[in-house]
Design an enzyme around this catalytic site. Structure first.
Site, PDB file in Angstrom:
ATOM      1  N   HIS A  49       0.884  -1.169   0.000  1.00  0.00           N
ATOM      2  CA  HIS A  49       0.000   0.000   0.000  1.00  0.00           C
ATOM      3  C   HIS A  49       0.925   1.224   0.000  1.00  0.00           C
ATOM      4  CE1 HIS A  49      -2.774   2.960   1.804  1.00  0.00           C
ATOM      5  NE2 HIS A  49      -3.766   2.150   1.478  1.00  0.00           N
TER       6      HIS A  49
ATOM      7  N   ASP B 150       3.069  -4.606   8.001  1.00  0.00           N
ATOM      8  CA  ASP B 150       1.869  -3.784   7.894  1.00  0.00           C
ATOM      9  C   ASP B 150       0.684  -4.736   8.012  1.00  0.00           C
ATOM     10  OD1 ASP B 150      -0.352  -2.397   7.122  1.00  0.00           O
ATOM     11  OD2 ASP B 150       0.433  -1.761   5.173  1.00  0.00           O
TER      12      ASP B 150
ATOM     13  N   GLN C  31      -4.511  -5.043   6.928  1.00  0.00           N
ATOM     14  CA  GLN C  31      -5.490  -5.944   6.312  1.00  0.00           C
ATOM     15  C   GLN C  31      -5.503  -7.315   6.985  1.00  0.00           C
ATOM     16  OE1 GLN C  31      -7.700  -5.018   4.105  1.00  0.00           O
ATOM     17  NE2 GLN C  31      -6.831  -2.986   3.802  1.00  0.00           N
TER      18      GLN C  31
ATOM     19  N   LYS D 136     -10.298  -0.646  10.398  1.00  0.00           N
ATOM     20  CA  LYS D 136     -10.414  -1.780   9.476  1.00  0.00           C
ATOM     21  C   LYS D 136     -10.765  -3.067  10.214  1.00  0.00           C
ATOM     22  CE  LYS D 136      -7.133   0.046   6.079  1.00  0.00           C
ATOM     23  NZ  LYS D 136      -7.985   0.598   5.008  1.00  0.00           N
TER      24      LYS D 136
ATOM     25  N   CYS E 224      -4.867   2.649  -3.601  1.00  0.00           N
ATOM     26  CA  CYS E 224      -3.635   3.163  -3.000  1.00  0.00           C
ATOM     27  C   CYS E 224      -2.478   2.201  -3.195  1.00  0.00           C
ATOM     28  CB  CYS E 224      -3.820   3.463  -1.512  1.00  0.00           C
ATOM     29  SG  CYS E 224      -5.014   4.753  -1.214  1.00  0.00           S
TER      30      CYS E 224
END
Lengths: 150, 422
Positions: free
Chosen positions: B139, B216, B219, B242, B380
């Site tokens: 991302h 990261d 998600q 999220k 993104c």
């Protein structure tokens, strides 16, 4: 409720599939790039301006049906017009796509462009319909001299 | 074909698959909404998830009954708010299985977490000529902070390639490591492709080269059980919004040994022990990294989201979502001209696709009028679009509150898009 067909009219779909003036101009006085970061639409507008008149115009790039059809019909509409006339047409077009649904539009001035009147019902798509126009305007503004009609 | 579908629908009600999706749906007030006269089918969960009433009510209750600044007041309310805030830190520690709650730092979101690490760690420990490895599926939030750092200190960004399925090639990843490699940042799960990376293996590989790794997890947090100690990652970031919590708050996990050595990112109140004009002594972990009044209500909302997920169970969520992903993949694959972008073996509940000649933005508009909310664009992750040579994709991303019936609404809406736009 607005029908999707008001937005995706036959003429718009035709122009998005078979755009007019979708090429690089051989003789170019000005070019400009337009980009919509929201959806990734990207166009280059090529202009050949002679004595304040758009003697030829074309475009290249990729984007949604609305943006591509708008670019295609824009090039057909402004070819042969002066820069002032093209700017006035953009103003009229912009007023129509940003306007209140059902409000009057200057059909005589806009001609075939009235096919985009449905865009005002889809505010998110106003940027799509106006991307090529903004790009053309930026291209025309690059040339201060030809803009002068004094 | 119809028989096949009903067989799969029946599967959902199977005794061995007793995920109570209808019960959970009732917890989300927004899902009962109608848009353009049609029931809302919300499939943009990778962008942000909806919030259950438990989260909304926790935030509401905080403002109604507990609101006070934390870590400073000597009165009842402040003590209560502080206690509540710190309890969430412990909940989050437990949620990602960190060793200590000192390693849990509340930030604005995954993006800020990455920026804290790139600036605080990066500017302290990296020098000109050093290399940072990221991947092609990141991302923008896990690309740009590293580019900024590289420009500041004269380091070099190396990008691990991905294959046509949207997977990292482990052998190619290994080849990027050399004596100059000083940091690696990688998504646990790709937002645009859904790929779940073999992070444990990759972290082990990086550690063999003495390279710390940031994951990261934006998600991953809503879909997978996370164990930062088992993964052995050095840093892990994720966003509350999220994972059914509020916007504006997220978590940075860092191994204590690193966090102790890193300078503060923001200066201000709360992150100090003492201040004179000559010298300031910084506060201990985790407060050293939490300058200023934080998003207290947001943290409390995050705590409610963690409780909510905990009550359902991440393993149950993962199993149900995998079933939903399989059903959705099979269903939309039958649409002529539809191509799925991101076909990794290990995937989270994300379906990115292009549909023969139709621009995703137009698909999105038609689907919207059918009540179906999807994302159209580059998500993104512009380098991914470039990799697959598409200007944009349409993306349906699912949550545990989505149903197989909603997948069928998506399928019908896609047929409608073909009918209108072809």
């Amino acid at each position: 409720m607005t029908d999707l067909r008001d937005l995706y009219q036959e003429l718009i779909l035709d122009h998005s599939k078979k755009p007019c003036n979708f090429r690089v101009l051989e003789k170019t006085s000005h070019t400009a790039e337009g980009y919509n970061p929201l959806c990734g639409d990207r166009y280059t507008v090529y202009l050949n301006i002679e004595g304040g008149v758009i003697s030829d115009i074309s475009f290249q790039g990729a984007g949604c049906a609305i943006s591509k059809a708008s670019a295609s019909m824009m090039t057909s509409s402004v070819k042969g017009k002066t820069i002032d006339e093209a700017n006035m047409l953009f103003e009229e077009f912009h007023r129509m796509i940003c306007g209140n649904p059902g409000s009057r539009v200057n059909e005589a001035a806009l001609g075939k462009l009235v096919v985009f009147s449905g865009v005002c019902e889809f505010p998110i798509r106003v940027k799509c319909a106006s991307l090529a126009w903004h790009t053309m305007k930026a291209g025309m503004e690059k040339s201060k001299e030809p803009v002068s009609t004094e | 074909m119809v028989q096949h579908k009903s067989a799969l629908l029946g599967h959902q009600k199977d005794a061995r698959f007793s995920f109570e999706v209808e019960r959970y749906r009732k917890d989300f007030p927004i899902l009962s909404q109608r848009v353009y006269g049609k029931p809302l089918v919300y499939l943009d969960n990778a962008a942000t998830t909806q919030k259950p009433r438990q989260v909304i009510e926790a935030i509401d209750a905080y403002y109604r009954t507990e609101n006070a600044n934390i870590h400073r007041g000597v009165f009842y309310l402040s003590e209560r708010a502080t206690k509540h805030y710190e309890e969430v830190r412990e909940k989050v520690r437990d949620f990602i299985h960190a060793a200590s709650s000192k390693e849990i730092i509340f930030v604005r979101g995954a993006t800020e977490g990455i920026n804290v690490v790139s600036q605080s760690y990066g500017r302290t420990f990296l020098k000109p000529g050093d290399e940072i490895i990221i991947s092609h599926m990141e991302h923008h939030s896990n690309i740009v902070p590293w580019q900024i750092l590289c420009n500041q200190i004269g380091a070099r960004l190396r990008v691990a390639p991905i294959n046509d399925e949207g997977e990292l090639v482990v052998g190619d990843y290994a080849k990027l490591f050399n004596s100059k490699t000083k940091f690696a940042a990688l998504s646990h799960v790709s937002n645009a492709l859904g790929t779940v990376n073999p992070v444990k293996q990759l972290i082990q590989m990086a550690h063999e080269a003495h390279v710390p790794v940031l994951l990261d997890g934006a998600q991953a947090a809503p879909h997978l059980a996370i164990d930062v100690q088992d993964l052995d990652c050095d840093f892990y970031v994720f966003s509350a919004h999220k994972m059914y919590g509020p916007t504006g708050v997220g978590v940075l996990y860092g191994k204590q040994a690193w966090l102790e050595k890193m300078p503060p990112y923001h200066g201000g109140g709360d992150m100090i022990s003492s201040v004179t004009f000559e010298k300031t002594t910084y506060n201990v972990l985790p407060y050293k990294f939490e300058a200023g009044t934080p998003d207290i209500a947001g943290v409390i909302g995050l705590g409610a989201a963690v409780d909510y997920l905990h009550a359902i169970g991440m393993n149950a969520i993962q199993a149900y979502e995998q079933h939903l992903l399989m059903f959705a993949t099979q269903t939309v694959s039958k649409i002529k001209g539809l191509k799925i972008i991101g076909t990794a073996q290990a995937k989270a509940c994300v379906l990115s696709f292009v549909l023969d000649g139709l621009h995703p933005h137009d698909i999105g508009t038609v689907l919207d009028r059918e009540g179906v909310a999807i994302r159209a664009g580059h998500h993104c992750a512009m380098p991914i679009m470039e990799r697959f040579k598409v200007p944009a994709t349409a993306r349906a991303s699912f949550a545990f509150y989505n149903t197989t019936e909603e997948v069928l609404v998506l399928e019908r809406a896609l047929h409608r898009a073909l009918e209108i736009l072809k």
